[in-house]
Design a protein around this motif. Sequence first.
Motif, mmCIF file in Angstrom:
data_model
loop_
_atom_site.group_PDB
_atom_site.id
_atom_site.type_symbol
_atom_site.label_atom_id
_atom_site.label_comp_id
_atom_site.label_asym_id
_atom_site.label_seq_id
_atom_site.Cartn_x
_atom_site.Cartn_y
_atom_site.Cartn_z
ATOM 1 N N LEU A 129 0.848 -1.185 0.000
ATOM 2 C CA LEU A 129 0.000 0.000 0.000
ATOM 3 C C LEU A 129 0.887 1.239 0.000
ATOM 4 C CD1 LEU A 129 0.327 0.952 3.167
ATOM 5 C CD2 LEU A 129 -1.473 -0.727 3.557
ATOM 6 N N ILE A 130 0.272 2.398 -0.148
ATOM 7 C CA ILE A 130 0.997 3.668 -0.146
ATOM 8 C C ILE A 130 0.519 4.512 1.032
ATOM 9 C CG2 ILE A 130 1.353 5.858 -1.377
ATOM 10 C CD1 ILE A 130 1.073 4.268 -3.996
ATOM 11 N N ILE A 131 1.465 5.116 1.734
ATOM 12 C CA ILE A 131 1.154 6.091 2.783
ATOM 13 C C ILE A 131 1.535 7.464 2.236
ATOM 14 C CG2 ILE A 131 1.537 6.762 5.179
ATOM 15 C CD1 ILE A 131 2.627 3.883 5.614
ATOM 16 N N TYR A 132 0.573 8.376 2.234
ATOM 17 C CA TYR A 132 0.843 9.664 1.584
ATOM 18 C C TYR A 132 0.598 10.868 2.493
ATOM 19 C CZ TYR A 132 -4.248 10.027 0.850
ATOM 20 O OH TYR A 132 -5.611 10.111 1.031
ATOM 21 N N GLY A 133 0.298 10.638 3.763
ATOM 22 C CA GLY A 133 0.099 11.771 4.649
ATOM 23 C C GLY A 133 -0.235 11.328 6.059
ATOM 24 N N LYS A 134 -0.338 12.324 6.947
ATOM 25 C CA LYS A 134 -0.684 12.050 8.338
ATOM 26 C C LYS A 134 -1.489 13.225 8.872
ATOM 27 C CE LYS A 134 1.365 10.705 12.786
ATOM 28 N NZ LYS A 134 2.629 10.525 13.553
ATOM 29 N N GLU A 135 -2.600 12.915 9.528
ATOM 30 C CA GLU A 135 -3.442 13.925 10.155
ATOM 31 C C GLU A 135 -3.686 13.500 11.594
ATOM 32 O OE1 GLU A 135 -6.905 14.121 7.689
ATOM 33 O OE2 GLU A 135 -5.901 15.306 6.127
ATOM 34 N N ASP A 136 -3.153 14.277 12.540
ATOM 35 C CA ASP A 136 -3.192 13.910 13.959
ATOM 36 C C ASP A 136 -2.512 12.549 14.127
ATOM 37 O OD1 ASP A 136 -4.558 16.298 14.578
ATOM 38 O OD2 ASP A 136 -6.476 15.377 14.033
ATOM 39 N N ASP A 137 -3.255 11.551 14.624
ATOM 40 C CA ASP A 137 -2.641 10.237 14.841
ATOM 41 C C ASP A 137 -2.998 9.245 13.739
ATOM 42 O OD1 ASP A 137 -1.049 8.484 16.510
ATOM 43 O OD2 ASP A 137 -2.917 7.421 16.976
ATOM 44 N N ASN A 138 -3.590 9.729 12.654
ATOM 45 C CA ASN A 138 -4.025 8.851 11.571
ATOM 46 C C ASN A 138 -3.166 9.039 10.328
ATOM 47 O OD1 ASN A 138 -6.237 7.624 12.910
ATOM 48 N ND2 ASN A 138 -7.457 9.480 12.576
ATOM 49 N N TYR A 139 -2.718 7.921 9.770
ATOM 50 C CA TYR A 139 -1.972 7.954 8.519
ATOM 51 C C TYR A 139 -2.932 7.793 7.342
ATOM 52 C CZ TYR A 139 2.430 7.689 11.049
ATOM 53 O OH TYR A 139 3.504 7.968 11.867
ATOM 54 N N LEU A 140 -2.688 8.555 6.283
ATOM 55 C CA LEU A 140 -3.528 8.516 5.087
ATOM 56 C C LEU A 140 -3.017 7.399 4.184
ATOM 57 C CD1 LEU A 140 -3.760 12.364 4.385
ATOM 58 C CD2 LEU A 140 -5.143 10.940 5.933
ATOM 59 N N ILE A 141 -3.911 6.472 3.858
ATOM 60 C CA ILE A 141 -3.523 5.248 3.161
ATOM 61 C C ILE A 141 -4.180 5.186 1.782
ATOM 62 C CG2 ILE A 141 -3.515 2.727 3.237
ATOM 63 C CD1 ILE A 141 -1.926 4.019 5.521
ATOM 64 N N SER A 142 -3.368 4.955 0.770
ATOM 65 C CA SER A 142 -3.858 4.640 -0.569
ATOM 66 C C SER A 142 -3.565 3.164 -0.817
ATOM 67 C CB SER A 142 -3.174 5.512 -1.622
ATOM 68 O OG SER A 142 -3.500 5.060 -2.931
ATOM 69 N N ASP A 143 -4.573 2.329 -0.582
ATOM 70 C CA ASP A 143 -4.439 0.896 -0.863
ATOM 71 C C ASP A 143 -5.027 0.671 -2.249
ATOM 72 O OD1 ASP A 143 -4.829 -1.917 -1.056
ATOM 73 O OD2 ASP A 143 -4.791 -2.070 1.128
ATOM 74 N N PRO A 144 -4.205 0.302 -3.225
ATOM 75 C CA PRO A 144 -4.670 0.262 -4.612
ATOM 76 C C PRO A 144 -5.843 -0.684 -4.873
ATOM 77 C CG PRO A 144 -2.279 0.171 -4.526
ATOM 78 C CD PRO A 144 -2.770 -0.020 -3.131
#
Length: 338
Positions: A129-144
């Motif tokens: 998967l791809i991690i493309y950001g973080k907001e507070d304690d959550n990582y933004l995930i792009s799972d194709p």
Amino acid sequence: MKANFEHLQSAHCENGVTTNLLRNVGVSKITEPLAFGIGSGLFFIYIPFLKVNNGPAIAFRTQPGLIFKRTCKALGIPVVRRKFSSKEEAQRVLDECLQSGRPVGCQVGVYYLTYFPKEYRFHFNAHNLIIYGKEDDNYLISDPVMETATTLSSYELERVRFAKGVLAPKGQLYYPKENHPVTDDQIKHAIKNGIKRNIRDMLHIPGPIAGVSGIRFTGKRIKNWRNKLGLHEAGLYLAQLVRMQEEIGTGGGGFRYIYGAFLQEAYAYHKDEKLLEIAQSFTKSGDMWRNAAVQSAGIYKGRLSTQEDFNLLGDTLIEIAEVEKQAFQALSKIKWHN
């Protein structure tokens, strides 16, 4: 912190990660089929002495990580890949990448992926998967393989990045090192080399367990499973076959469809009508693999149970081996022009 990143769904995780990360550094002409073919992703191996999830190890694609590595290398794109023994160091490096606006690919285990349906969560550590950001304690995930982007908490992400067992990811992350122009000639050359490597892997690996020989070998083994293992254990073995074929990314049938699409796209760079003809053989193989999955499911769910059912399934795999053998032999006869 959030990179300028567009989530795009794909049929298979590593193909999608490769394509999306390359698009992010300006390589827009690489599609999922091209990444799969250039990376020589099509494969088969059956390892009877290695057990995974109560069944023998079976794979329908090349080793995890190679599609990304081979595709980038073929296009002259330098990559960074790191593994970690320390969870704290793994998170620090990830956060530094995100802080600089760089999305990264990660290898993870699927058992604790909270956004996966429960029936798809089992111990398999080669999902990407791809991690493309973080907001507070959550990582933004792009799972194709998901329709939309999602999130994981820092604890949830750490859990899947450091999953235990076979192919343990060890916090692995990777990414293209820099923006890099790619020419049509580079893609043309990469297609040719990717096909040649796949011919080698499917036709010329010594021994009975890999490539088309492995498919044939598995078909012969299946015919003996009912008497040798008993219906219950034979059913578990077939459940493993179906799981690896249809639930891990696109599986056996889907990978054959993607390879057929790759050969069709390759025709734009190598104007040989044989590529289009051979592509149809892989579509046929994909259909046969899907039929084999239905047959296997019928056995392990108890709807089919006779020796003739096992014989029919074994013969189907032997026929698939012949179809793929002829297709790769036809590819080996193509005269490539630089």
